[in-house]
Structure formats: C-alpha cells, structure tokens
Design an enzyme around this catalytic site. Structure first.
Site, PDB file in Angstrom:
ATOM      1  N   LYS A 152       0.838  -1.208   0.000  1.00  0.00           N
ATOM      2  CA  LYS A 152       0.000   0.000   0.000  1.00  0.00           C
ATOM      3  C   LYS A 152       0.874   1.259   0.000  1.00  0.00           C
ATOM      4  O   LYS A 152       2.095   1.182   0.091  1.00  0.00           O
ATOM      5  CB  LYS A 152      -0.926  -0.024   1.229  1.00  0.00           C
ATOM      6  CG  LYS A 152      -1.961  -1.150   1.167  1.00  0.00           C
ATOM      7  CD  LYS A 152      -2.940  -0.959   0.034  1.00  0.00           C
ATOM      8  CE  LYS A 152      -4.110  -1.918   0.057  1.00  0.00           C
ATOM      9  NZ  LYS A 152      -3.795  -3.306  -0.322  1.00  0.00           N
TER      10      LYS A 152
HETATM   11  C1  PLP Z   1     -10.138  -2.577  -1.489  1.00  0.00           C
HETATM   12  C2  PLP Z   1      -9.514  -3.353  -0.374  1.00  0.00           C
HETATM   13  N1  PLP Z   1     -10.202  -3.517   0.766  1.00  0.00           N
HETATM   14  C3  PLP Z   1      -9.688  -4.185   1.819  1.00  0.00           C
HETATM   15  C4  PLP Z   1      -8.428  -4.721   1.769  1.00  0.00           C
HETATM   16  C5  PLP Z   1      -7.895  -5.464   2.938  1.00  0.00           C
HETATM   17  O1  PLP Z   1      -6.754  -4.852   3.466  1.00  0.00           O
HETATM   18  P1  PLP Z   1      -5.867  -5.618   4.528  1.00  0.00           P
HETATM   19  O2  PLP Z   1      -4.969  -6.540   3.791  1.00  0.00           O
HETATM   20  O3  PLP Z   1      -5.109  -4.542   5.244  1.00  0.00           O
HETATM   21  O4  PLP Z   1      -6.797  -6.336   5.422  1.00  0.00           O
HETATM   22  C6  PLP Z   1      -7.666  -4.579   0.608  1.00  0.00           C
HETATM   23  C7  PLP Z   1      -6.330  -5.166   0.518  1.00  0.00           C
HETATM   24  O5  PLP Z   1      -5.672  -5.186  -0.479  1.00  0.00           O
HETATM   25  C8  PLP Z   1      -8.220  -3.881  -0.494  1.00  0.00           C
HETATM   26  O6  PLP Z   1      -7.537  -3.729  -1.631  1.00  0.00           O
END
Ligand code: PLP
Length: 402
Positions: free
Chosen positions: A197
C-alpha cells in the site's frame, strides 16, 4: 516470473531483470525505530502504537484513529460496533477486493451489491437508493485505486435512510475529496498498511470514528472484548484485573508494526508526490494509444495512485486480459488485475446465485483491467521500461490483427 526471451519477437525483453508490480520503500529511520522497539522489552500494543495513532489523527484530521492488525479487521469491527449482524443488509460494490464483502459475511449479514461506474471503478451512486430495503443498515463504498468515490451524495442517501457509512479506504490514505481528507467524512473509514500500500506497517490498518464512545468500542473489540486499556495491565499503574464485555477479536497492532508506520507516515506525502509523477508520465504516454484506456480523474478529488489501472480494449487488441499480462511479463514487466468482481467468485456465486450479467460494469471491468507497476522506489528507467513494454505489446497486437 522472469523470462529470458520476449514472447513477442523471440529477442531480448525490454528489460533484463523483472520489475514487480510493487514493493515497499523503507529507510534507516524505520530500521532504527524497530530496533529500538525490539530492545524496549515492549513488543505488542504499547507506546509506539499510541504515538502512531496520534500522528495519523493529526495527518488526517479525523476525530479518532485506532490502529489495528489490518484494514479487514478495521472494517469488521466497525460493523460489529454498530450492531450489524444476521438479517441486516450492507450495500457495497462488487468491484473490489474480497475482504470488503467477506467482513459482512463474518457477521452473517448480507452484502447487497451495487454496480460500479466504468470510468472511475467506484460505486455507481445513482443505483444505490434502488437497493435500499427495510433491512439495510450500512453503505460500504470503496475508494478504488486511491481515487475517492463521490461521498456527498452517498452521505446524503445515508442520512435520509438513517444508514451508517463505513468507507473501505484500503487504497486511500492521503486521498482528498472536496478539500477534506478521506477519514473525515463518514462514520468510519478503514485504511490498509499492507506491504504494497502507499505506506506500510508490514500488515496493519487503521479505523476512524467520530465519537469517544465509538472509538472505545472499537478498542475493546480489537482486544478480545476486554475492558478498555486492558493492554496496560502489566504496567506499574495498570490494573491486573479486567472484565470481558464482548467476545471480541485479536486485532490489535503491535508496537513493532507501529514503529515502521510512524516513519512511513512521515514519508507519505513524498511517496504520493512520486506516484503522481509516475501516473502523469504513464497517462501522457498512453493517452495516445486508443487500445489502452487511461484512468479517469474527477476534478474535485486528490487521487493518490495506489494503483495505476489501464482498461484494455480487448476487442481491438485481439488479446485477452491474461494474454496482455503474460506478454508484459515476457518483457519482464509485472502487472496485476484489480479486481475480478466479487460477484464472479465461485463462493459468492454459489451462496447468492449471482450471474455474471447481474453487474454488467463490474463484469466488463473484470475482463479488461490491468494494473501497471506503481511504487515510489521506481527509477526513471523503470517507468520508461513500462512505457516501452506497453507500446511494444500493443504494436505486436496490432500487427497480429493485420
Ligand atoms: C479494497 C480493499 N479492501 C480491503 C483490503 C484489505 O486490506 P488488509 O490486507 O489490510 O486487510 C484490501 C487489501 O488489499 C483492499 O484492496
């Protein structure tokens, strides 16, 4: 996947070494802070996580910021804290990562999908109200790729129907809508600090809220459901006894992760600036190639370019999305697909009986989107290699079509 030969002409690929889609950029400050944490005898949630929360709150300008183990965790506890559960419906968009919809299932609530807009990849606001029923409790819009969705009409709908808004801001730390940062607009916004990210803590996330009461609920839920500040129980002044107020989750961020995050946040504006420059170079180069649609940017928003997504004209190219990705890879350029719509995933099709045509725009994008390498450590040469490789792949497709 690295290849020695180009699939296009059998000659050398555009570059020798493989350029991945993304990797994080960490400095000596992060290393020193992690070392300091390791030597401090306090590794789990503690002073660094607290400091990181204060820094995030100041950067975003939100009322309350709570760091957690992932964006998924943040989205999940935001639903729980608002009492959303079995029988409730949550409106979201299928053109997203599966985590957005999965958290709704965790609580046995029902995801109700609204199709996306083809140009922005974000939820089509016009279609939301038709999906509201007496069971609807919340709207979960996603800021795809780092471009905020149109929040004002969403908040207006939510207000009129007394719904909670929980933004999936996984891609959107630092993004701005109508002059205010994402995280200041709605009941909750959950951000991701996953390794690729715009800023990272390895894995990690953060969830905002608007009241002290809600922030406390989130803190309790993210630490087993133990009474607030139970993580201090080993302090000299801490109370060894705590009470369980809810069967909660183990979703806290550690101080090791926060140590990284504190310095990543310091670098974030610089990272976004670099991403903006890369995006401009890509858009300048690809605007002249009709077979690869460049991202559309709404004028009242700051896109933070977590992803740079092309929309392929697969008919004109005569090649599938996977074929295009494979051709790029044979030039040693990494590429990704963000995303295959959730309604096309077998689990969701089996459980809810979705058909591909139910969400035509999400389906259309699912077959056409390709993400190009985008990360602050990219050199001018890297950016140039991507541009040359895309041109080479398109030229090859054009010649094959003749
Ligand atoms: C649009 C979206 N929502 C939620 C997430 C979940 O993030 P995390 O891996 O921090 O739980 C991601 C992860 O890539 C994402 O791209």
């Amino acid at each position: 996947m690295s290849t020695d030969r180009s699939r296009i002409d059998g000659g050398l690929p555009v570059r020798k070494g493989f350029l991945p889609l993304a990797y994080p950029l960490l400095g000596t400050e992060e290393e020193q802070e992690v070392l300091h944490t390791l030597r401090s005898n306090w590794l789990s949630r503690g002073p660094k996580a607290q400091r990181f929360e204060m820094d995030l709150k100041a950067y975003i300008g939100c009322d309350y910021a709570h760091v957690v183990s992932s964006c998924t965790a943040g989205l999940h506890i935001a639903l729980v804290a608002n009492g959303i559960g079995e029988g409730d419906e949550v409106i979201t968009c299928p053109q997203t990562f599966v985590a957005t919809a999965n958290v709704i299932l965790y609580e046995r609530a029902t995801p109700v999908f609204v199709d996306c807009d083809r140009r922005t990849f974000n939820i089509d606001v016009e279609q939301i109200e038709d999906k509201i029923t007496s069971r609807t409790r919340a709207i979960m819009p996603i800021h795809m790729a780092g471009q905020p969705c149109d929040l004002e009409p969403i908040l207006d709908i939510a207000k009129r129907h007394r719904l909670i808004v929980i933004e999936d801001a996984a891609h959107a730390i630092g993004a701005v809508y109508k002059g205010r940062k994402i995280g200041t607009w709605s009941d909750h916004a959950a951000f991701s600090f996953y390794a690729t990210k715009n800023m990272t803590t390895g894995d990690g996330g953060m969830v905002t809220s608007r009241s002290k009461e809600m922030d406390t609920k989130l803190r309790v839920l993210s630490l087993h459901g133990m009474s607030a500040d139970a993580w201090r129980r080993y302090d000299k002044d801490g109370k060894p006894h705590w009470t369980l107020v809810y069967p909660g989750f183990k979703y806290n961020m550690t101080d090791i992760e926060a140590a990284i995050g504190i310095h990543q946040l310091d670098r974030l504006e610089g990272f976004i600036g670099k991403r903006e420059r890369i995006a401009k170079q890509y858009t300048d180069a690809f605007s002249e190639i009709p077979e690869v649609g460049v991202p559309h940017i709404a004028s009242d928003r700051r896109h933070i370019w977590h992803l740079y997504i092309l929309t392929l004209d697969i008919d004109a190219l005569g090649v599938s999305q996977n074929g295009f990705v494979d051709l790029l890879k044979s030039e040693n350029i990494g590429a990704g697909i963000h995303y295959t719509s959730v309604h096309l995933q077998p689990y969701y099709q089996d459980k809810f009986g979705f058909k591909p045509e139910d969400f035509p725009n999400a389906r259309w994008l699912s077959e056409r989107v390709v993400s190009l390498p985008m990360f602050p450590a990219m050199t001018e040469q890297d950016v140039n290699d991507v541009i040359v490789a895309v041109r080479k792949v398109v030229d090859y497709c054009r010649e094959r079509e003749l």
